[in-house]
Scaffold this motif. Structure first.
Motif, PDB file in Angstrom:
ATOM      1  N   GLU A 126      15.637 -68.881 -34.261  1.00 59.17           N
ATOM      2  CA  GLU A 126      15.404 -67.448 -34.114  1.00 59.17           C
ATOM      3  C   GLU A 126      13.930 -67.110 -34.285  1.00 59.17           C
ATOM      4  O   GLU A 126      13.419 -66.173 -33.648  1.00 59.17           O
ATOM      5  CB  GLU A 126      16.234 -66.663 -35.131  1.00 59.17           C
ATOM      6  N   ASP A 127      13.235 -67.880 -35.117  1.00 54.28           N
ATOM      7  CA  ASP A 127      11.803 -67.631 -35.295  1.00 54.28           C
ATOM      8  C   ASP A 127      11.049 -67.789 -33.980  1.00 54.28           C
ATOM      9  O   ASP A 127      10.063 -67.083 -33.729  1.00 54.28           O
ATOM     10  CB  ASP A 127      11.223 -68.597 -36.342  1.00 54.28           C
ATOM     11  N   LEU A 128      11.489 -68.725 -33.148  1.00 56.37           N
ATOM     12  CA  LEU A 128      10.845 -68.914 -31.837  1.00 56.37           C
ATOM     13  C   LEU A 128      11.033 -67.661 -30.987  1.00 56.37           C
ATOM     14  O   LEU A 128      10.090 -67.191 -30.341  1.00 56.37           O
ATOM     15  CB  LEU A 128      11.427 -70.142 -31.140  1.00 56.37           C
ATOM     16  N   ASP A 226      12.384 -71.550 -19.120  1.00 55.11           N
ATOM     17  CA  ASP A 226      13.768 -72.005 -19.288  1.00 55.11           C
ATOM     18  C   ASP A 226      13.884 -72.761 -20.615  1.00 55.11           C
ATOM     19  O   ASP A 226      13.257 -73.801 -20.810  1.00 55.11           O
ATOM     20  CB  ASP A 226      14.138 -72.920 -18.109  1.00 55.11           C
ATOM     21  N   LEU A 227      14.700 -72.216 -21.523  1.00 53.66           N
ATOM     22  CA  LEU A 227      14.937 -72.847 -22.827  1.00 53.66           C
ATOM     23  C   LEU A 227      16.386 -73.285 -22.977  1.00 53.66           C
ATOM     24  O   LEU A 227      16.888 -73.427 -24.088  1.00 53.66           O
ATOM     25  CB  LEU A 227      14.578 -71.866 -23.950  1.00 53.66           C
ATOM     26  N   SER A 243      -0.447 -69.248 -21.177  1.00 53.49           N
ATOM     27  CA  SER A 243      -1.137 -70.046 -22.198  1.00 53.49           C
ATOM     28  C   SER A 243      -0.587 -69.778 -23.595  1.00 53.49           C
ATOM     29  O   SER A 243      -0.317 -70.716 -24.356  1.00 53.49           O
ATOM     30  CB  SER A 243      -2.643 -69.760 -22.172  1.00 53.49           C
ATOM     31  N   SER A 244      -0.414 -68.504 -23.939  1.00 50.61           N
ATOM     32  CA  SER A 244       0.073 -68.171 -25.274  1.00 50.61           C
ATOM     33  C   SER A 244       1.516 -68.638 -25.477  1.00 50.61           C
ATOM     34  O   SER A 244       1.898 -69.044 -26.581  1.00 50.61           O
ATOM     35  CB  SER A 244      -0.028 -66.665 -25.515  1.00 50.61           C
ATOM     36  N   THR A 245       2.318 -68.617 -24.417  1.00 50.11           N
ATOM     37  CA  THR A 245       3.712 -69.069 -24.512  1.00 50.11           C
ATOM     38  C   THR A 245       3.776 -70.571 -24.742  1.00 50.11           C
ATOM     39  O   THR A 245       4.520 -71.053 -25.620  1.00 50.11           O
ATOM     40  CB  THR A 245       4.483 -68.689 -23.233  1.00 50.11           C
ATOM     41  N   GLY A 251       2.882 -76.126 -29.618  1.00 47.97           N
ATOM     42  CA  GLY A 251       2.095 -76.233 -30.838  1.00 47.97           C
ATOM     43  C   GLY A 251       2.867 -75.909 -32.101  1.00 47.97           C
ATOM     44  O   GLY A 251       2.685 -76.561 -33.128  1.00 47.97           O
ATOM     45  N   LYS A 252       3.753 -74.924 -32.037  1.00 45.40           N
ATOM     46  CA  LYS A 252       4.464 -74.497 -33.247  1.00 45.40           C
ATOM     47  C   LYS A 252       5.849 -75.105 -33.366  1.00 45.40           C
ATOM     48  O   LYS A 252       6.305 -75.397 -34.476  1.00 45.40           O
ATOM     49  CB  LYS A 252       4.551 -72.970 -33.281  1.00 45.40           C
ATOM     50  N   TYR A 253       6.531 -75.310 -32.216  1.00 39.79           N
ATOM     51  CA  TYR A 253       7.920 -75.761 -32.284  1.00 39.79           C
ATOM     52  C   TYR A 253       8.153 -77.145 -31.684  1.00 39.79           C
ATOM     53  O   TYR A 253       9.271 -77.642 -31.688  1.00 39.79           O
ATOM     54  CB  TYR A 253       8.841 -74.719 -31.622  1.00 39.79           C
ATOM     55  N   GLY A 254       7.111 -77.768 -31.148  1.00 37.10           N
ATOM     56  CA  GLY A 254       7.211 -79.159 -30.695  1.00 37.10           C
ATOM     57  C   GLY A 254       8.106 -79.383 -29.493  1.00 37.10           C
ATOM     58  O   GLY A 254       8.609 -80.493 -29.301  1.00 37.10           O
TER      59      GLY A 254
END
Length: 261
Positions: A126-128, A226-227, A243-245, A251-254
């Motif tokens: 959920e943090d993502l 697509d996740l 870029s930010s996505t 970078g944050k969720y690997g």
């Protein structure tokens, strides 16, 4: 005299019938062209109290949506066409208005993160979701059974948006169900960042909410990612937040990039 009287009655009846027919045609034309263009002032924050004019515009737009109509709305990227996603006839109307290929999907728009779990099967943290939404990103996920089966019946996936736009989030909250959302233009034409740019579509819409020029003039629309696959992501459309996505996903969720086949 009897003949003359009958002739007068016949003429009067004929004129009345002609007038009635003209009135019906006029009424039908007015009904088709009766578009409300509503000028929206600034909407800030998510509190319970809104300026009277904003509240009135929201109420009018909600009623048009609940009556099965298509409306035009501002978002955080471009202007969009919206209808209730659970209304199959309204969804078909959006395709007709845009002259859109029926094999091209529509995204849904919701007001809160928790709404995503109702209409989609989520396999990321959920943090993502909260790092990307609200924002100019469309997340493609597995659809849930509750979502209208006539919406994108050719795929098990659906794109979901929460625009960084207080008006749109409040609109979704007031409707109490997702909106089907797509760009306000005829297919293959440029996206629009001001209401006058799609004025040719106004007669087909119940409401046009004029929020002024969209701040982002790039016309790129949202970044579509697509996740639906665990631990991986695919970029379907780079959009305006590419870029930010990617920075958040990798970078944050690997998450690992999966190239489109």
């Amino acid at each position: 005299m009897k003949y003359l009287g009958a002739l007068v009655v016949q003429i009067i009846q004929s004129r009345a019938a002609h007038h009635s027919a003209l009135c019906r045609v006029g009424s039908e034309m007015c009904h088709r062209l009766k578009t409300k263009v509503l000028h929206l002032g600034p909407v800030t924050g998510d509190g319970p109290f809104l300026p009277t004019d904003v509240a009135d515009i929201l109420s009018c737009t909600v009623k048009a949506l609940q009556d099965g109509h298509v409306v035009a709305v501002p978002t955080d990227t471009i202007y969009g066409l919206a209808c209730l996603a659970q209304n199959s006839a309204a969804v078909r109307e959006i395709y007709d208005i845009k002259e859109r290929n029926e094999q091209k999907p529509l995204a849904i728009c919701v007001g809160e993160i928790h709404d995503i779990y109702k209409y989609c099967k989520v396999n990321v943290k959920e943090d993502l979701l909260r790092d990307l939404l609200p924002g100019p990103v469309t997340l493609v996920l597995e659809r849930s059974q509750i979502l209208n089966k006539d919406l994108n019946p050719f795929t098990s996936l659906v794109g979901v948006r929460i625009p960084d736009c207080a008006f749109m989030r409040r609109l979704c909250q007031m409707c109490g169900e997702p909106l089907a959302l797509t760009s306000a233009n005829v297919s293959a034409q440029n996206s629009t960042v001001a209401v006058h740019e799609f004025q040719d579509l106004w007669p087909k819409l119940a409401v046009v909410v004029d929020g002024g020029p969209i701040g982002d003039q790039s016309r790129l629309g949202s970044t579509v990612v697509d996740l639906s696959a665990h631990g991986r992501y695919r970029i379907i459309r780079p959009g305006c937040a590419f870029s930010s996505t990617v920075k958040v996903l990798e970078g944050k969720y690997g998450l690992t990039l999966e190239l489109l086949g």
